[in-house]
Design a protein around this motif. Structure first.
Motif, mmCIF file in Angstrom:
data_model
loop_
_atom_site.group_PDB
_atom_site.id
_atom_site.type_symbol
_atom_site.label_atom_id
_atom_site.label_comp_id
_atom_site.label_asym_id
_atom_site.label_seq_id
_atom_site.Cartn_x
_atom_site.Cartn_y
_atom_site.Cartn_z
ATOM 1 N N ARG A 106 -9.582 -43.027 -46.682
ATOM 2 C CA ARG A 106 -9.090 -44.095 -47.533
ATOM 3 C C ARG A 106 -9.399 -43.852 -49.005
ATOM 4 N NH1 ARG A 106 -11.902 -49.782 -47.533
ATOM 5 N NH2 ARG A 106 -13.201 -48.559 -48.923
ATOM 6 N N ASP A 107 -10.632 -43.487 -49.307
ATOM 7 C CA ASP A 107 -11.059 -43.390 -50.699
ATOM 8 C C ASP A 107 -10.742 -42.046 -51.351
ATOM 9 O OD1 ASP A 107 -12.038 -45.928 -50.327
ATOM 10 O OD2 ASP A 107 -14.116 -45.273 -50.021
ATOM 11 N N HIS A 108 -10.844 -40.964 -50.582
ATOM 12 C CA HIS A 108 -10.711 -39.634 -51.181
ATOM 13 C C HIS A 108 -9.517 -38.845 -50.652
ATOM 14 C CE1 HIS A 108 -14.633 -40.196 -53.005
ATOM 15 N NE2 HIS A 108 -15.090 -40.591 -51.828
ATOM 16 N N GLY A 109 -8.838 -39.359 -49.650
ATOM 17 C CA GLY A 109 -7.695 -38.652 -49.082
ATOM 18 C C GLY A 109 -8.084 -37.393 -48.332
ATOM 19 N N ALA A 110 -9.322 -37.334 -47.865
ATOM 20 C CA ALA A 110 -9.827 -36.149 -47.165
ATOM 21 C C ALA A 110 -9.700 -36.361 -45.660
ATOM 22 C CB ALA A 110 -11.277 -35.889 -47.539
ATOM 23 N N TYR A 111 -8.945 -35.523 -45.010
ATOM 24 C CA TYR A 111 -8.793 -35.563 -43.557
ATOM 25 C C TYR A 111 -9.747 -34.547 -42.963
ATOM 26 C CZ TYR A 111 -4.743 -38.534 -44.006
ATOM 27 O OH TYR A 111 -3.917 -39.590 -44.277
ATOM 28 N N ILE A 112 -10.873 -35.038 -42.452
ATOM 29 C CA ILE A 112 -11.930 -34.160 -41.962
ATOM 30 C C ILE A 112 -12.173 -34.475 -40.497
ATOM 31 C CG2 ILE A 112 -14.316 -33.424 -42.300
ATOM 32 C CD1 ILE A 112 -14.066 -34.499 -45.157
ATOM 33 N N ASN A 113 -12.361 -33.453 -39.707
ATOM 34 C CA ASN A 113 -12.619 -33.594 -38.286
ATOM 35 C C ASN A 113 -13.928 -34.341 -38.070
ATOM 36 O OD1 ASN A 113 -13.078 -33.187 -35.549
ATOM 37 N ND2 ASN A 113 -12.269 -31.101 -35.596
ATOM 38 N N ARG A 114 -13.960 -35.174 -37.027
ATOM 39 C CA ARG A 114 -15.152 -35.972 -36.737
ATOM 40 C C ARG A 114 -16.344 -35.101 -36.414
ATOM 41 N NH1 ARG A 114 -15.686 -35.711 -31.273
ATOM 42 N NH2 ARG A 114 -13.793 -35.204 -30.153
ATOM 43 N N LYS A 115 -16.108 -33.932 -35.794
ATOM 44 C CA LYS A 115 -17.211 -33.045 -35.452
ATOM 45 C C LYS A 115 -17.836 -32.435 -36.702
ATOM 46 C CE LYS A 115 -14.363 -31.154 -32.523
ATOM 47 N NZ LYS A 115 -13.748 -30.205 -31.575
ATOM 48 N N LYS A 116 -17.006 -32.171 -37.708
ATOM 49 C CA LYS A 116 -17.541 -31.624 -38.950
ATOM 50 C C LYS A 116 -18.348 -32.681 -39.698
ATOM 51 C CE LYS A 116 -16.423 -28.952 -42.950
ATOM 52 N NZ LYS A 116 -15.483 -27.995 -43.490
ATOM 53 N N ILE A 117 -17.862 -33.920 -39.699
ATOM 54 C CA ILE A 117 -18.611 -34.995 -40.340
ATOM 55 C C ILE A 117 -19.951 -35.173 -39.647
ATOM 56 C CG2 ILE A 117 -18.642 -37.466 -40.840
ATOM 57 C CD1 ILE A 117 -15.613 -37.306 -41.157
ATOM 58 N N TYR A 118 -19.939 -35.145 -38.326
ATOM 59 C CA TYR A 118 -21.191 -35.283 -37.571
ATOM 60 C C TYR A 118 -22.148 -34.134 -37.902
ATOM 61 C CZ TYR A 118 -24.438 -35.737 -33.713
ATOM 62 O OH TYR A 118 -25.578 -35.860 -32.970
ATOM 63 N N ARG A 119 -21.638 -32.907 -37.962
ATOM 64 C CA ARG A 119 -22.486 -31.753 -38.264
ATOM 65 C C ARG A 119 -23.083 -31.863 -39.664
ATOM 66 N NH1 ARG A 119 -21.543 -27.379 -41.161
ATOM 67 N NH2 ARG A 119 -19.291 -27.625 -41.112
ATOM 68 N N LEU A 120 -22.272 -32.248 -40.651
ATOM 69 C CA LEU A 120 -22.772 -32.380 -42.013
ATOM 70 C C LEU A 120 -23.814 -33.494 -42.115
ATOM 71 C CD1 LEU A 120 -19.498 -31.900 -44.067
ATOM 72 C CD2 LEU A 120 -21.387 -30.292 -43.841
ATOM 73 N N CYS A 121 -23.584 -34.602 -41.401
ATOM 74 C CA CYS A 121 -24.571 -35.693 -41.404
ATOM 75 C C CYS A 121 -25.861 -35.251 -40.733
ATOM 76 C CB CYS A 121 -24.001 -36.918 -40.697
ATOM 77 S SG CYS A 121 -22.762 -37.796 -41.643
ATOM 78 N N ARG A 122 -25.750 -34.501 -39.651
ATOM 79 C CA ARG A 122 -26.943 -34.039 -38.942
ATOM 80 C C ARG A 122 -27.725 -33.050 -39.803
ATOM 81 N NH1 ARG A 122 -24.807 -31.256 -34.550
ATOM 82 N NH2 ARG A 122 -25.046 -29.388 -35.784
#
Length: 107
Positions: A83-99
């Motif tokens: 919504r804010d940045h227009g970035a379509y990122i895979n949920r697994k990548k978001i989880y990995r970066l958060c971890r």
């Protein structure tokens, strides 16, 4: 070979499992990572490249907000990134970066 294994009392499956595991190029205990290397960026739908450091900065901004202190998992972060940045990122990548950056909340 079958006669030798039968004489020794060793099952064929045991013999071939040992032979195949010792000749494997990446043994699990060798310390090498398996799979595809992490690229370090994400390509948006318009073709622009977004580095992982930028994504991590966005995720840290979201975690500082009040609505993310007590809840908000990967799905909510994914929605806000789109919504804010227009970035379509895979949920697994978001989880990995958060971890990796200790941005996951305790259960």
């Amino acid at each position: 070979m079958t006669e030798v294994l039968t004489f020794a009392g060793v099952p064929r499956a045991t013999w071939y499992a040992k032979v195949n595991s010792s000749s494997a190029p990446l043994a699990p205990m060798s310390g090498m990572k398996r799979g595809r290397p992490i690229p370090g960026y994400t390509e948006n739908r318009d073709g622009t490249l977004v580095p992982d450091q930028t994504i991590v900065a966005w995720l840290k901004e979201y975690r500082e907000r009040v609505e993310f202190h007590n809840g908000g998992g990967v799905a909510k972060l994914r929605h806000y990134l789109r919504r804010d940045h227009g970035a379509y990122i895979n949920r697994k990548k978001i989880y990995r970066l958060c971890r990796e950056n200790e941005l996951l909340l305790k259960r």
